[in-house]
Structure formats: structure tokens, C-alpha cells
Design an enzyme around this catalytic site. Structure first.
Site, mmCIF file in Angstrom:
data_model
loop_
_atom_site.group_PDB
_atom_site.id
_atom_site.type_symbol
_atom_site.label_atom_id
_atom_site.label_comp_id
_atom_site.label_asym_id
_atom_site.label_seq_id
_atom_site.Cartn_x
_atom_site.Cartn_y
_atom_site.Cartn_z
ATOM 1 N N ASP A 42 0.837 -1.202 0.000
ATOM 2 C CA ASP A 42 0.000 0.000 0.000
ATOM 3 C C ASP A 42 0.868 1.246 0.000
ATOM 4 O O ASP A 42 1.727 1.424 0.871
ATOM 5 C CB ASP A 42 -0.893 0.008 1.247
ATOM 6 C CG ASP A 42 -1.621 1.334 1.415
ATOM 7 O OD1 ASP A 42 -2.615 1.555 0.706
ATOM 8 O OD2 ASP A 42 -1.186 2.158 2.256
ATOM 9 N N LYS A 72 -3.235 5.648 -3.718
ATOM 10 C CA LYS A 72 -4.310 6.591 -3.407
ATOM 11 C C LYS A 72 -4.133 7.889 -4.182
ATOM 12 O O LYS A 72 -3.006 8.339 -4.405
ATOM 13 C CB LYS A 72 -4.316 6.911 -1.901
ATOM 14 C CG LYS A 72 -4.271 5.702 -0.992
ATOM 15 C CD LYS A 72 -4.139 6.107 0.466
ATOM 16 C CE LYS A 72 -3.769 4.927 1.334
ATOM 17 N NZ LYS A 72 -2.385 4.457 1.104
#
Length: 290
Positions: A42, A72
Site C-alpha cells: 500500500d 491513493k
């Protein structure tokens, strides 16, 4: 241990996070994580280390389809066209053509029109096959409700602050009701230790006692708690010994009483930013081109 997302895509439940990992530390840390066995990595555009994550993945020699890459979109790149371009920036830095999971980093409630535009861009990327799943981060129930009223794809993931001292049960319940998996950032309460007036979860007597019963550390107990309750968890470290320790959580099981005891540690004190406080004026950060 895998989780099945609401569109049928499978994702490792335990991942490796690189928040606050300096670029010059990130490649080595991700390399260590992949060698340990992590297959979910991530990152985020705002972390400034997507390029180094991609370098570690390339160096690993592990097939691309065996590594689940999540990143993101930052608020400066919200809006339909802007978010489509944000995808190009992230994949360019990561050195990949597709992403396994792309999520919006914040709800940006003060300009939710931009948030909706950004999410619609994620829907387009999903329908075009450029991302395998889409989601959100730091969305509260009210944000999830607003998003649901203006978009068509239910988020696969909502990544939020969750640890024994701050459990956000209302948000977790909203996620579950929608078929969205809750993914925990700061899952072992690291954020409680370095914020002012914070108490470290690593020193918690309840967690230490449970750890002693299983021959595990408080961090391992916390990660096991997340996994047994159906959450995804993203511990982070740049130390190989800690990276390995955090992955060594699949050989024991907490009892129902132990899970209840950890649930009882909730103080309902948020340590990350209040979602309403994240505005373009206060959290602006230009994301460089690839």
C-alpha cells in the site's frame, strides 16, 4: 489469508504500508517485505515514494500478478479529468500498466463535488480494466452515504484509522452494511505513540498479557485481532526484524474472550486528522508528474 472484495477480486488481508517511509528507505523496506512474504503493498501519491515501491517490485523478480498494488489519489488531483491523470502519474511512477486497487485518500467534504468527480473517474478506470477494484479512505458514514447517492459502484475498501484505542465502530458497521471491507491504517496503534499525550498500545497491559499467553508481541496480537474480525491491516516499518515480526501472525488464534478484551480498550480518541479538517486550503500538496 485472503479477503474477497465485493466485485470478486481477492486481496491479501495483511499488507505492507509505506506511509512516512522516506524515498531512500522505501525500496529496501518493500524488498524486505516481499522477501518476508507480503503480497499487498500500500502506497499513495501523497507519500512521495511510489517510484521506490515500483523499483522494489521490479527488483523482486516476483510476477506482477502475484503482487497486489494499492495506491491513493490525493485531494489536489480530485475531479474527473484530474483523477484520470492522477492514475497516469501513479502508474508511471510505479512502472505498471494497471493497479489492483485505487482509492481516494480523503473525503474532502468541503468540495465534495470534486470527490464525486474523482470517484466517477475511478469507476471509468474500473470499467476500462485499468484498475481491478476501487475504494476510499478516511470516509465517515455521512461521506459514504453522500457518495452512494451520486455514484454507482460501492467502494470495495474504506481505509481508516483503526487500532485498539480507536475503533470507529460506526464506520465499520456502515462499511459492512454496504459490502465494503474496512482496511486499517495504523493498525497497531503506532500513531498513538508519537502524537502528544499519547499512550503507546505496545505498553498496554491487556495486550501484553494476551501476547504472553500466545508467546507473541502486543503488535502481533493487534494484527491478529484485525484479521480475525475480517479487516485488512497495513502495518508499516523500515526495520527487517519488525517487518518479519508483523507478518508472523498466522500460527495462533485469539479466543472470543481475548477479542472482547481488546474491543474494550477503545477510547474513541482519533489521532489522525479530523476528516472535516482536510481541505484544499489546509492540506494542499501538489503531486509531481511521473
Amino acid at each position: 489469508m485472503n479477503l474477497t472484495l465485493n466485485n470478486g477480486v481477492t486481496m491479501p488481508a495483511l499488507g505492507f504500508g509505506v506511509f512516512q517511509a522516506a524515498p531512500d528507505e522505501t525500496t529496501a523496506a518493500v524488498t524486505s517485505a516481499l522477501e518476508t512474504g507480503y503480497r499487498l503493498i500500500d502506497t499513495a501519491a501523497a507519500y512521495g515514494n511510489e517510484r521506490e515501491v515500483g523499483e522494489a517490485i521490479r527488483r523482486s523478480g516476483i510476477a506482477r500478478d502475484e503482487i497486489f498494488i494499492e495506491t491513493k489519489v490525493w485531494i489536489n488531483d480530485f475531479g474527473y479529468d484530474e483523477t484520470l491523470h492522477a492514475f497516469e502519474k501513479s502508474t508511471g511512477k510505479l512502472g505498471v500498466d494497471t493497479l489492483d486497487l485505487l482509492i481516494l485518500h480523503q473525503a474532502l467534504p468541503s468540495r465534495f463535488d470534486l470527490t464525486v468527480g474523482a470517484y466517477k473517474a475511478l469507476e471509468t478506470l474500473l470499467s476500462d480494466g485499468r484498475v481491478r477494484a476501487i475504494g476510499v479512505s478516511n470516509f465517515m458514514r455521512r461521506h459514504l452515504d453522500r457518495l452512494a447517492g451520486e455514484t454507482s459502484v460501492v467502494p470495495a475498501i474504506n481505509q481508516i484509522e483503526v487500532h485498539p484505542y480507536f475503533q470507529q465502530r460506526d464506520v465499520q458497521q456502515a462499511d459492512a452494511a454496504a459490502g465494503t471491507i474496512t482496511q486499517a491504517w495504523s493498525p497497531i496503534g503506532g500513531i498513538t505513540a508519537y502524537r502528544p499525550n499519547g499512550a503507546s498500545a505496545f505498553d498496554d497491559e491487556t495486550l501484553q498479557a494476551i501476547g504472553t499467553e500466545h508467546g507473541k508481541t502486543p503488535a502481533q496480537v493487534m494484527l491478529r485481532w484485525h484479521l480475525q474480525q475480517g479487516r485488512s491491516a497495513l502495518p508499516k516499518s523500515v526495520r527487517p526484524t519488525r517487518i518479519a515480526e508483523n507478518f508472523n501472525v498466522f500460527d495462533f488464534e485469539l479466543t472470543a474472550d481475548q477479542l472482547t478484551a481488546i474491543d474494550a480498550l477503545d477510547t474513541d480518541v482519533r489521532r489522525g486528522p479530523e476528516p472535516e479538517d482536510v481541505t484544499l486550503e489546509t492540506f494542499s500538496r501538489e503531486i509531481p508528474e511521473a
